[in-house]
Write a protein that holds these residues in place. Structure first.
Motif, PDB file in Angstrom:
ATOM      1  N   ASP A 114      24.673  41.086  51.138  1.00 13.17           N
ATOM      2  CA  ASP A 114      25.095  41.117  52.539  1.00 13.17           C
ATOM      3  C   ASP A 114      26.446  40.452  52.778  1.00 13.17           C
ATOM      4  N   ARG A 115      27.218  40.258  51.706  1.00 16.84           N
ATOM      5  CA  ARG A 115      28.508  39.598  51.855  1.00 16.84           C
ATOM      6  C   ARG A 115      29.391  39.877  50.646  1.00 16.84           C
ATOM      7  N   ARG A 116      30.681  39.618  50.829  1.00 17.53           N
ATOM      8  CA  ARG A 116      31.593  39.645  49.696  1.00 17.53           C
ATOM      9  C   ARG A 116      31.406  38.380  48.878  1.00 17.53           C
ATOM     10  N   LEU A 117      31.518  38.534  47.573  1.00 17.28           N
ATOM     11  CA  LEU A 117      31.401  37.406  46.661  1.00 17.28           C
ATOM     12  C   LEU A 117      32.762  37.121  46.049  1.00 17.28           C
ATOM     13  N   GLU A 118      33.200  35.881  46.121  1.00 19.80           N
ATOM     14  CA  GLU A 118      34.454  35.506  45.488  1.00 19.80           C
ATOM     15  C   GLU A 118      34.275  35.471  43.974  1.00 19.80           C
ATOM     16  N   VAL A 119      35.343  35.776  43.271  1.00 17.35           N
ATOM     17  CA  VAL A 119      35.335  35.644  41.815  1.00 17.35           C
ATOM     18  C   VAL A 119      36.616  34.920  41.432  1.00 17.35           C
ATOM     19  N   ALA A 120      36.470  33.751  40.820  1.00 18.12           N
ATOM     20  CA  ALA A 120      37.610  32.866  40.570  1.00 18.12           C
ATOM     21  C   ALA A 120      38.136  33.004  39.156  1.00 18.12           C
ATOM     22  N   ASN A 121      39.472  32.991  39.032  1.00 18.92           N
ATOM     23  CA  ASN A 121      40.168  32.907  37.751  1.00 18.92           C
ATOM     24  C   ASN A 121      39.928  34.111  36.847  1.00 18.92           C
ATOM     25  N   LEU A 122      39.679  35.268  37.438  1.00 21.39           N
ATOM     26  CA  LEU A 122      39.423  36.459  36.637  1.00 21.39           C
ATOM     27  C   LEU A 122      40.677  37.302  36.531  1.00 21.39           C
ATOM     28  N   GLY A 123      41.125  37.551  35.306  1.00 18.70           N
ATOM     29  CA  GLY A 123      42.288  38.400  35.075  1.00 18.70           C
ATOM     30  C   GLY A 123      41.872  39.855  34.942  1.00 18.70           C
ATOM     31  N   PRO A 124      42.682  40.678  34.271  1.00 19.58           N
ATOM     32  CA  PRO A 124      42.339  42.082  34.082  1.00 19.58           C
ATOM     33  C   PRO A 124      41.048  42.232  33.288  1.00 19.58           C
ATOM     34  N   VAL A 125      40.239  43.210  33.689  1.00 19.41           N
ATOM     35  CA  VAL A 125      39.040  43.583  32.936  1.00 19.41           C
ATOM     36  C   VAL A 125      38.972  45.103  32.886  1.00 19.41           C
ATOM     37  N   THR A 126      38.415  45.638  31.807  1.00 21.25           N
ATOM     38  CA  THR A 126      38.258  47.079  31.746  1.00 21.25           C
ATOM     39  C   THR A 126      37.308  47.525  32.854  1.00 21.25           C
ATOM     40  N   CYS A 127      37.481  48.763  33.296  1.00 21.53           N
ATOM     41  CA  CYS A 127      36.649  49.261  34.391  1.00 21.53           C
ATOM     42  C   CYS A 127      35.153  49.205  34.073  1.00 21.53           C
ATOM     43  N   PRO A 128      34.711  49.613  32.875  1.00 19.58           N
ATOM     44  CA  PRO A 128      33.280  49.489  32.579  1.00 19.58           C
ATOM     45  C   PRO A 128      32.781  48.038  32.666  1.00 19.58           C
ATOM     46  N   MET A 129      33.600  47.077  32.209  1.00 19.11           N
ATOM     47  CA  MET A 129      33.215  45.671  32.330  1.00 19.11           C
ATOM     48  C   MET A 129      33.109  45.262  33.794  1.00 19.11           C
ATOM     49  N   ALA A 130      34.036  45.745  34.624  1.00 23.09           N
ATOM     50  CA  ALA A 130      34.007  45.428  36.053  1.00 23.09           C
ATOM     51  C   ALA A 130      32.736  45.971  36.694  1.00 23.09           C
ATOM     52  N   ASN A 131      32.335  47.183  36.327  1.00 25.85           N
ATOM     53  CA  ASN A 131      31.096  47.752  36.859  1.00 25.85           C
ATOM     54  C   ASN A 131      29.883  46.922  36.453  1.00 25.85           C
ATOM     55  N   SER A 132      29.838  46.524  35.185  1.00 28.65           N
ATOM     56  CA  SER A 132      28.717  45.703  34.718  1.00 28.65           C
ATOM     57  C   SER A 132      28.697  44.356  35.425  1.00 28.65           C
ATOM     58  N   LEU A 133      29.873  43.760  35.603  1.00 27.18           N
ATOM     59  CA  LEU A 133      29.956  42.475  36.291  1.00 27.18           C
ATOM     60  C   LEU A 133      29.479  42.601  37.725  1.00 27.18           C
ATOM     61  N   GLN A 134      29.904  43.660  38.420  1.00 24.57           N
ATOM     62  CA  GLN A 134      29.495  43.861  39.803  1.00 24.57           C
ATOM     63  C   GLN A 134      27.979  43.983  39.934  1.00 24.57           C
ATOM     64  N   HIS A 135      27.363  44.790  39.090  1.00 19.69           N
ATOM     65  CA  HIS A 135      25.913  44.981  39.195  1.00 19.69           C
ATOM     66  C   HIS A 135      25.157  43.703  38.812  1.00 19.69           C
ATOM     67  N   TRP A 136      25.670  42.984  37.829  1.00 22.03           N
ATOM     68  CA  TRP A 136      25.036  41.715  37.459  1.00 22.03           C
ATOM     69  C   TRP A 136      25.150  40.703  38.590  1.00 22.03           C
ATOM     70  N   ALA A 137      26.323  40.618  39.205  1.00 30.04           N
ATOM     71  CA  ALA A 137      26.535  39.660  40.292  1.00 30.04           C
ATOM     72  C   ALA A 137      25.572  39.916  41.444  1.00 30.04           C
ATOM     73  N   ARG A 138      25.419  41.190  41.809  1.00 23.09           N
ATOM     74  CA  ARG A 138      24.585  41.502  42.969  1.00 23.09           C
ATOM     75  C   ARG A 138      23.095  41.456  42.662  1.00 23.09           C
ATOM     76  N   TYR A 139      22.698  42.180  41.609  1.00 23.06           N
ATOM     77  CA  TYR A 139      21.273  42.345  41.352  1.00 23.06           C
ATOM     78  C   TYR A 139      20.692  41.288  40.421  1.00 23.06           C
ATOM     79  N   GLY A 140      21.541  40.617  39.687  1.00 25.54           N
ATOM     80  CA  GLY A 140      21.071  39.561  38.806  1.00 25.54           C
ATOM     81  C   GLY A 140      21.274  38.178  39.389  1.00 25.54           C
ATOM     82  N   VAL A 141      22.535  37.826  39.681  1.00 27.40           N
ATOM     83  CA  VAL A 141      22.844  36.450  40.091  1.00 27.40           C
ATOM     84  C   VAL A 141      22.502  36.186  41.558  1.00 27.40           C
TER      85      VAL A 141
END
Length: 221
Positions: A84-111
């Protein structure tokens, strides 16, 4: 100073910049192709999937840094999306698109969901130790996944109630809820990334979770 000495010092500095270098001192690109992830069918599909998550990101031009280091098909994340909100992500540089997708789903549904269910407070920020860094795996001559923007090191999580849960300080916390939260986000990461390394792997990971796509043999320790 003799020109040969100057040349030798310059060469040494370049090598040092690609082995064990911190992310903020990554070398300037030796070649910018002008191409970006949006110029391939697979790239467009990945960006479309990432866009449906409502995460904020910008596609980046492909960069080659030499010595096998590159950021190809990468994006820069502005924010992640929770329930229900935007999540900040600190100190993150470039990531491949597949990694970004995995990170997004982990952040929302896991963390985020684990934080709400176990700790009673929503996630507001994921603190990282970076992503792209032109370096080898520590103690080896093998190029790290960080050198191709295919790895992220996560150090801590900030909750809406002000609590900061860190890998270094809380992995072996006296609080059963805090320990359960960190093991839950670890287990969730292992479902989304091929390699997940924790403080239980070795001392080099005592202060972060290392996440990367991994190879054909998943590693979750």
């Amino acid at each position: 100073m003799d020109r040969r000495i100057i040349a030798a010092l310059s060469l040494a500095a370049m090598v040092a910049g690609c082995i064990g270098a911190p992310e903020q001192t990554a070398r300037a690109p030796s070649r910018n192709t002008g191409a970006s992830i949006s110029q391939t069918p697979q790239g467009r599909a990945c960006l479309a999937n990432l866009g449906t998550t409502q995460a904020g990101f910008t596609p980046l031009a492909d960069q080659y840094y030499g010595a096998g280091c590159s950021t190809l098909g990468a994006v820069k994340m502005a924010w992640l999306k929770g329930d229900d909100r935007r999540l900040e992500v600190a100190n993150l540089g470039p990531v491949t698109c597949p990694m970004a997708n995995s990170l997004q789903h982990w952040a929302r549904y896991g963390v985020d969901r684990a934080a709400r269910q176990i700790l009673g407070s929503a996630l507001v920020r994921i603190e990282t130790m970076g992503s792209y860094s032109c370096r080898n795996v520590a103690g080896t001559s093998r190029l790290s996944a960080h050198a191709t923007a295919n790895a992220i090191d996560v150090a801590a999580f900030r909750l809406a109630d002000g609590r900061r849960i860190s890998i270094l300080g809380d992995w072996n916390s006296s609080s059963p809820q805090t320990r359960a939260f960190l093991r839950t986000v670890r287990d969730s990461a292992c479902k989304r990334f091929g390699t997940v390394l924790t403080p239980e792997y070795n001392a080099a990971h005592r202060d972060h979770l290392h996440l990367e796509p991994g190879g054909p043999r998943p590693l979750c320790r």
